[in-house]
Design an enzyme around this catalytic site. Structure first.
Site, PDB file in Angstrom:
ATOM      1  N   ASP A  44      -8.643  12.989   5.334  1.00 31.04           N
ATOM      2  CA  ASP A  44      -9.061  13.183   3.953  1.00 31.04           C
ATOM      3  C   ASP A  44      -8.332  12.255   2.987  1.00 31.04           C
ATOM      4  OD1 ASP A  44      -6.534  14.260   3.824  1.00 31.04           O
ATOM      5  OD2 ASP A  44      -7.184  16.336   3.622  1.00 31.04           O
ATOM      6  N   CYS A  62      -8.057 -27.871   2.577  1.00 27.15           N
ATOM      7  CA  CYS A  62      -8.142 -27.525   3.994  1.00 27.15           C
ATOM      8  C   CYS A  62      -7.030 -26.547   4.333  1.00 27.15           C
ATOM      9  CB  CYS A  62      -8.048 -28.770   4.871  1.00 27.15           C
ATOM     10  SG  CYS A  62      -6.469 -29.637   4.726  1.00 27.15           S
ATOM     11  N   ASP A  96      -3.181  13.691   5.227  1.00 24.60           N
ATOM     12  CA  ASP A  96      -3.010  12.981   6.490  1.00 24.60           C
ATOM     13  C   ASP A  96      -2.344  11.622   6.317  1.00 24.60           C
ATOM     14  OD1 ASP A  96      -4.406  14.980   8.036  1.00 24.60           O
ATOM     15  OD2 ASP A  96      -6.236  14.249   7.086  1.00 24.60           O
ATOM     16  N   ASP A 125      -9.365  14.320  11.785  1.00 24.34           N
ATOM     17  CA  ASP A 125      -8.820  15.556  11.236  1.00 24.34           C
ATOM     18  C   ASP A 125      -9.976  16.557  11.156  1.00 24.34           C
ATOM     19  OD1 ASP A 125      -6.993  17.314   9.878  1.00 24.34           O
ATOM     20  OD2 ASP A 125      -8.079  16.818   8.033  1.00 24.34           O
ATOM     21  N   CYS A 131      -3.379 -27.246   3.324  1.00 23.46           N
ATOM     22  CA  CYS A 131      -2.982 -26.880   1.962  1.00 23.46           C
ATOM     23  C   CYS A 131      -2.619 -25.405   1.886  1.00 23.46           C
ATOM     24  CB  CYS A 131      -4.111 -27.189   0.981  1.00 23.46           C
ATOM     25  SG  CYS A 131      -4.615 -28.913   0.922  1.00 23.46           S
TER      26      CYS A 131
END
Length: 823
Positions: free
Chosen positions: A709, A21, A713, A465, A24
């Site tokens: 790209d 769960c 960038d 861009d 843990c």
């Protein structure tokens, strides 16, 4: 898998078994962080745990030992090690335990059916309830034996894991609730039997059976959720054939090896074709099963499918460094990356078991108090299955107290059993795992996982861009202007020098200039180059040796070397003292440039500047620079760009375009696409500041996505809340941005935003269901409906509802596999 980076940080992925769960998960993460790990992300669904740590201070072995100290098992996972096979083994183990539980549950069910269906005068009923020596009936004895064996054979595993959680990890997990519920039911039934009242030995049997059923169903769903990574691993062949015919394992392939790839088979590694022509299915990269023609010199990706002829390739990367390996590892990391909502849920679930235990004790105390005042009605007790049993107690008051105590105990057990932290813990991981897997299948690599999908589901601004993103990224020279009359014998050297310098750059504009020169001139001279420098977003320059006839023509005297600069006009002239005269020829040249800008062309200028003893970047020069050429470069807008921009704007997203080009050039592209907001004339580093400005514009913090790209960038992609690289699947782009569109198209961008929105809606739906289930079912299990309808939830039914709550969350998330994308 250990993957040491350029620093001393190591990236280790482990498979942790035994987590039941969110408590843990929280314990594992906190333990590793306290031991020195930088970041830890554990996934409850698959057990995959990603750890970033200093290899000098905390080795992968130390990480495994740290997890083992919590009573869990950990194994370092290799990239191509199939997790689904391990999940299948876990599924088989849980199925085997559930089938064993039926050995006890089915006889118990038959005895209960006989007990309820037979008439009191029936011989079988009389035999089952005939007391031996005035003490216990065969029915009670059989149920006691079945419950005891069930506790020993199947319950022992829960006892061991609960003990490890409490003693080693010092936390209470789901196993603790199971142990408390089954033990209280078993012990309470023994006490009730000894005191001569009704037994309920079937309760611990059914509880264990239902829990095992739930674990099996969960493990089955986990295997289905992890199928995306498994399918990627299956694309990797196990062997490869070298050029000399030797067969080796793919892990033995080294860069430079010549590999033979037969038709109708998967390519074993990344490489370059050196012999043969064929068609390759690259759907693992692009998400589209279209054939791509390949010839000598073409790149191929390991795992893609060679559809036709035999080819020979030269390996360019080892298997563990291939594009496919990177995709597999990044998908695993993404699936373990938690959104903020899940982090909150994990913290709540980590305390959930303690809160439920306290609630169970309070329920017991409250019902004891109600019983002491005579508030428990006989029909309520009968609804717990304690109606038609004989007893040998003649003290009615004492009998009532005993039954009231049993009634309170069963309600407390129901509270323990019906509480389900698992549903809370699985609400987000299951949906994120399926969502990122579906995205990968559609050619969208979401490295940031749930964090990125959460941000994408509420994006406010998308910044594009221009070059290579909104445009096709394949620019070409459409016009040329020689800025001053050059001696005919010098033109060959100038074009050769430009070609040599541009050959050292991989920028699309440099490629366009280089290809233009190759098509229209002959390269006849070898140019020696020194001090080459490339400035991102500006251009490139290098020191060259100037021929005597050109030097004499320019009147440079003894200056034999000069800097040849190629790039943006503002950058080329920024460090020179050149001032253009306004002669008729110069005015014509300026008018030509204005016309280029009006047409949306990008200007690439070429300048030659004599070398002096001071640095090339110094601002003043005793000898003016010489302008040589200007190229007009055009890059066509992508066909799908207009549709993508319109779709984003219709959905209420603010769209911007950013570029280093002049405003006039950027405005032409923006007008074609219907973009109202532009940012022009900025360098890659300056884009980062503009992104930050958009994030904090207005009265609230806005979510900004940057689409570029993936290379030039990088600063802006890092600053944006969501960095998206548009690429065809190269290893460089895969490492750059949190999101990579593996197809060189903008349409997957819309799919990315859509699947992120759909996935996060499913996460919220799962949380609403899991939270609502606990908020509604816990009071019902506590018995609040008894005064209203005279009915409650027996512990066995509560156990079944607990199983269904987790399984419903799993099914809800798995339904995301039906997503096919809109574009």
């Amino acid at each position: 898998m250990d993957d040491a980076s350029h620093t001393n940080l190591a990236h280790t992925t482990l498979l942790v078994s035994g987590m039941t769960c969110a408590a843990c998960v929280n314990t594992v993460e906190q333990q590793l962080k306290s031991s020195g790990a930088k970041t830890v992300s554990a996934d409850l669904m698959t057990g995959l745990t990603t750890v970033v740590h200093d290899a000098g201070l905390l080795s992968s072995d130390n990480v495994c030992e740290c997890i083992a100290s919590l009573g869990l098992e950990a194994e370092v996972l290799q990239t191509h090690q199939p997790v689904d096979r391990m999940l299948d083994q876990s599924e088989e183990a849980w199925l085997e335990r559930f089938l064993v539980s039926l050995i006890f549950a089915v006889p118990a069910l038959l005895l209960m059916l006989l007990n309820s269906m037979l008439a009191l005068s029936h011989p079988i009923y009389r035999f089952l309830h005939k007391r031996t020596a005035g003490l216990y009936t065969p029915h009670t004895a059989c149920m006691f034996v079945l419950a005891t064996l069930c506790q020993i054979v199947l319950g022992s595993r829960f006892y061991m894991h609960a003990a490890k959680a409490l003693l080693k990890a010092r936390t209470a997990n789901m196993d603790v609730l199971v142990v408390l519920g089954t033990t209280m039911a078993y012990a309470g039934s023994i006490v009730s039997t000894v005191m001569g009242c009704s037994d309920f030995f079937e309760t611990p049997i059914y509880l264990i059976s239902f829990v095992l059923l739930g674990r099996w169903l969960e493990s089955t769903a986990r295997g289905r959720s992890a199928s995306t990574v498994a399918s990627l691993i299956a694309l990797q062949p196990q062997t490869a054939v070298l050029a000399d015919g030797a067969v080796i394992g793919v892990e033995e392939i080294k860069p430079g090896d010549l590999i033979l790839v037969s038709g109708a088979s998967h390519i074993p590694c990344d490489g370059i074709i050196v012999q043969g022509r064929t068609y390759v299915d690259e759907s693992l990269i692009t998400g589209e099963s279209c054939s791509v023609a390949k010839a000598p010199g073409s790149n191929v990706v390991g795992g893609s499918f060679n559809q036709m002829r035999n080819i020979q390739i030269r390996a360019t990367a080892a298997t563990d460094r291939s594009v496919l390996s990177r995709i597999i590892q990044l998908v695993r990391d993404a699936q373990a990356n938690k959104p903020r909502l899940q982090q909150v849920a994990d913290r709540v679930a980590s305390k959930f078991v303690v809160l439920v235990t306290v609630a169970s004790v309070l329920v017991f105390i409250v019902w004891i108090a109600v019983g002491a005042r005579g508030g428990i009605k006989r029909q309520w007790i009968e609804s717990k299955g304690m109606a038609n049993h004989q007893h040998n107690l003649h003290d009615k008051e004492r009998l009532t107290r005993i039954y009231d105590t049993i009634f309170a105990l069963l309600n407390a057990i129901s509270v323990l059993v019906i509480a389900c932290p698992c549903a809370l813990g699985l609400a987000a991981p299951t949906a994120i795992m399926v969502g990122t897997g579906v995205a990968a299948r559609l050619g969208i690599l979401i490295k940031g996982g749930g964090v990125v999908m959460e941000a994408a589901s509420k994006v406010d601004v998308v910044v594009f861009d221009k070059t290579g993103t909104l445009t096709q990224g394949h620019p070409s020279v459409v016009d040329l202007r020689e800025l001053r009359g050059l001696p005919p014998g010098c033109k060959g050297w100038i074009y050769s020098a430009i070609h040599a310098i541009e050959s050292m750059s991989n920028h699309p504009l440099a490629s366009a200039v280089r290809q233009f020169i190759e098509m229209h001139t002959r390269i006849t001279q070898d140019i020696e180059i020194w001090e080459h420098e490339e400035v991102p977003g500006c251009g490139t320059r290098a020191l060259v040796s100037v021929p005597d006839d050109l030097r004499e023509h320019l009147g440079w005297g003894e200056s034999q070397k000069a800097y040849l600069s190629i790039g943006r006009e503002g950058w080329v002239w920024a460090d020179t003292s050149f001032v253009s005269s306004l002669s008729p020829e110069e005015r014509s040249e300026r008018e030509c440039k204005r016309q280029w800008e009006t047409n949306g062309y990008t200007l690439v200028s070429v300048c030659l500047q004599p070398k002096r003893s001071h640095d090339v970047r110094q601002a003043s020069w005793p000898v003016p620079a010489c302008p040589l050429l200007s190229f007009a470069v055009d890059d066509q807008v992508r066909q799908e760009a207009k549709f993508v921009i319109d779709s984003l704007q219709r959905s209420g997203v603010e769209v911007w375009v950013v570029s280093g080009d002049k405003a006039e050039v950027v405005q032409v592209v923006a007008n074609q696409l219907g973009i109202r907001n532009i940012i022009a004339g900025v360098l890659p580093g300056e884009k980062c500041e503009r992104i930050r400005g958009l994030q904090f514009a207005g009265d609230r913090r806005r979510v900004v996505a940057m689409v570029g790209d993936g290379i030039n960038d990088a600063p802006a992609l890092a600053q944006a809340d969501i960095g998206i690289a548009v690429d065809s699947g190269t290893a460089t782009a895969i490492e750059t941005a949190p999101v990579v569109l593996m197809r060189p198209s903008l349409l997957p961008l819309l799919t990315f935003f859509d699947i992120s929105l759909v996935t996060m809606r499913r996460v919220k739906l799962n949380f609403i269901w899991a939270s609502g289930y606990n908020l509604v079912c816990l009071p019902i299990a506590a018995g609040v409906l008894y005064p209203v309808i005279g009915r409650g939830l027996p512990p066995a039914m509560a156990g079944l509802l607990m199983v269904l709550s987790s399984f419903t969350v799993m099914l809800s998330s798995l339904s995301l596999k039906l997503y096919r994308g809109k574009y």
